[in-house]
Design an enzyme around this catalytic site. Sequence first.
Site, PDB file in Angstrom:
ATOM      1  N   ARG A  55     -20.744  -2.446   9.444  1.00 36.71           N
ATOM      2  CA  ARG A  55     -19.742  -2.677   8.399  1.00 36.71           C
ATOM      3  C   ARG A  55     -20.186  -3.805   7.457  1.00 36.71           C
ATOM      4  O   ARG A  55     -19.963  -3.734   6.247  1.00 36.71           O
ATOM      5  CB  ARG A  55     -18.381  -2.988   9.028  1.00 36.71           C
ATOM      6  CG  ARG A  55     -17.250  -2.996   8.008  1.00 36.71           C
ATOM      7  CD  ARG A  55     -15.889  -3.050   8.650  1.00 36.71           C
ATOM      8  NE  ARG A  55     -15.657  -4.319   9.319  1.00 36.71           N
ATOM      9  CZ  ARG A  55     -14.590  -4.585  10.067  1.00 36.71           C
ATOM     10  NH1 ARG A  55     -13.660  -3.661  10.255  1.00 36.71           N
ATOM     11  NH2 ARG A  55     -14.444  -5.759  10.630  1.00 36.71           N
ATOM     12  N   LYS A 155     -15.335  -5.952   2.984  1.00 31.96           N
ATOM     13  CA  LYS A 155     -14.934  -7.207   3.617  1.00 31.96           C
ATOM     14  C   LYS A 155     -15.666  -8.366   2.933  1.00 31.96           C
ATOM     15  O   LYS A 155     -16.645  -8.895   3.442  1.00 31.96           O
ATOM     16  CB  LYS A 155     -15.244  -7.138   5.120  1.00 31.96           C
ATOM     17  CG  LYS A 155     -14.311  -7.985   5.938  1.00 31.96           C
ATOM     18  CD  LYS A 155     -14.335  -7.576   7.380  1.00 31.96           C
ATOM     19  CE  LYS A 155     -13.840  -8.663   8.284  1.00 31.96           C
ATOM     20  NZ  LYS A 155     -12.571  -9.268   7.911  1.00 31.96           N
ATOM     21  N   GLU A 188      -1.493  -2.790   5.064  1.00 32.85           N
ATOM     22  CA  GLU A 188      -1.930  -3.513   6.263  1.00 32.85           C
ATOM     23  C   GLU A 188      -1.369  -4.924   6.199  1.00 32.85           C
ATOM     24  O   GLU A 188      -0.678  -5.279   5.249  1.00 32.85           O
ATOM     25  CB  GLU A 188      -3.464  -3.526   6.367  1.00 32.85           C
ATOM     26  CG  GLU A 188      -4.147  -4.164   5.180  1.00 32.85           C
ATOM     27  CD  GLU A 188      -5.675  -4.157   5.251  1.00 32.85           C
ATOM     28  OE1 GLU A 188      -6.251  -4.019   6.339  1.00 32.85           O
ATOM     29  OE2 GLU A 188      -6.286  -4.332   4.178  1.00 32.85           O
TER      30      GLU A 188
HETATM   31  N1  PXG Z   1      -7.706  -5.656   7.656  1.00 32.74           N
HETATM   32  C1  PXG Z   1      -8.263  -6.735   7.067  1.00 32.74           C
HETATM   33  C2  PXG Z   1      -8.012  -6.984   5.623  1.00 32.74           C
HETATM   34  C3  PXG Z   1      -9.068  -7.594   7.828  1.00 32.74           C
HETATM   35  O1  PXG Z   1      -9.647  -8.644   7.241  1.00 32.74           O
HETATM   36  C4  PXG Z   1      -8.662  -6.188   9.770  1.00 32.74           C
HETATM   37  C5  PXG Z   1      -7.883  -5.382   8.943  1.00 32.74           C
HETATM   38  C6  PXG Z   1      -8.881  -5.788  11.190  1.00 32.74           C
HETATM   39  O2  PXG Z   1     -10.197  -5.283  11.361  1.00 32.74           O
HETATM   40  P1  PXG Z   1     -10.980  -5.346  12.745  1.00 32.74           P
HETATM   41  O3  PXG Z   1     -12.258  -4.678  12.464  1.00 32.74           O
HETATM   42  O4  PXG Z   1     -11.138  -6.817  13.083  1.00 32.74           O
HETATM   43  O5  PXG Z   1     -10.176  -4.631  13.746  1.00 32.74           O
HETATM   44  C7  PXG Z   1      -9.253  -7.338   9.217  1.00 32.74           C
HETATM   45  C8  PXG Z   1     -10.016  -8.257  10.089  1.00 32.74           C
HETATM   46  C9  PXG Z   1      -9.127 -13.594  11.671  1.00 32.74           C
HETATM   47  C10 PXG Z   1      -9.572 -12.802  10.541  1.00 32.74           C
HETATM   48  O6  PXG Z   1      -9.936 -14.377  12.201  1.00 32.74           O
HETATM   49  C11 PXG Z   1      -9.823 -11.442  10.652  1.00 32.74           C
HETATM   50  C12 PXG Z   1     -10.235 -10.735   9.540  1.00 32.74           C
HETATM   51  C13 PXG Z   1     -10.350 -11.433   8.374  1.00 32.74           C
HETATM   52  C14 PXG Z   1     -10.096 -12.758   8.298  1.00 32.74           C
HETATM   53  C15 PXG Z   1      -9.712 -13.473   9.372  1.00 32.74           C
HETATM   54  O7  PXG Z   1      -7.936 -13.459  12.017  1.00 32.74           O
HETATM   55  N2  PXG Z   1     -10.568  -9.396   9.489  1.00 32.74           N
END
Ligand code: PXG
Length: 297
Positions: A55, A155, A188
């Site tokens: 990703r 991301k 989301e």
């Molecule tokens: N949506 C967004 C916009 C994200 O940034 C997810 C969904 C979940 O994706 P995953 O692949 O982790 O199941 C994310 C996850 C944190 C943190 O530490 C996590 C994310 C971004 C910033 C901080 O809580 N990404």
Amino acid sequence: MSEDELLIYIDGEYYPKSEAKISVYDHGFLYGDGVFEGIRSYGGVVFKLREHIDRLYTSAGAIMLEIPLTKEEMIEAVLETLRKNRLKDAYIRLVVTRGIGDLGLDPRKCPKPSVIIIAEPLLQLYDRERLEKGISMVISWVRRDPVDATTHEIKSLNYLNSILSKIEANNAGADEALMLDHRGFVCEATGENIFLVKGDTLITPSSSSGALSGITANVVKRIAKEMGLAVIEKDVTPTDLYNADEAFLTGTAAEIMPIREVNKRTIGAGRIGPITRKILERFNEIVRDPKEGVPIY
Ligand code: PXG
């Protein structure tokens, strides 16, 4: 530098945390020009590391950022950072910035992207009460950036869209913010995907709403299918959500988090539901399965 300081990877070198610094001319800092991943390791295995690396390179490709390491080299750099810090249960932040340029925003002025890997110990913050009771959410007035703008499908280091919503949740005294897409459909949370349970069906917004294709979400879809639930991706309205039997968030940091209420509407029984509980139990087994990730040692 103290003996027990964490070591941070920057461009192939390891620096103690207090000395781990990047230039103020880095476009990651000046413009949010870069990409990142949040990854977790459980008991010495980096959960879904290959998927996170894929990703990262997909996000980088979309912004035409050429990562100076192969995927295999990147995997090895993550593992080595964990080894250097003697970590088994960790939260890993992998960042690739556009690198040093001038004060203009043109990325062609940045010849060398920077790679940063931070790994911190993760205490098992198994907050049982929160998991049983679920979290409160408010719908933010800030819409998820559309797919033809700074969509969260990429991301990137641009998280102001999520941060604005987080501020709204904080101001409202809620645990998290829910973001709608530009049409008004549920997208989301600020850093988590959302799922609804309705009868024997699991429903989630599709990535065309601008939601990130979550790695945790993909595992949850697989678990639901194993359990014999139907899994559908479709447009979800706030009213659909208010009337769901159960709802929960998924993400690397949040894992699986039940939702108790949205804008003061109680979801289902107002606590973790039976299907969410089953999915969570299976998820806790999967994250500790060495076949689901890459071993550190
Ligand atoms: N949506 C967004 C916009 C994200 O940034 C997810 C969904 C979940 O994706 P995953 O692949 O982790 O199941 C994310 C996850 C944190 C943190 O530490 C996590 C994310 C971004 C910033 C901080 O809580 N990404």
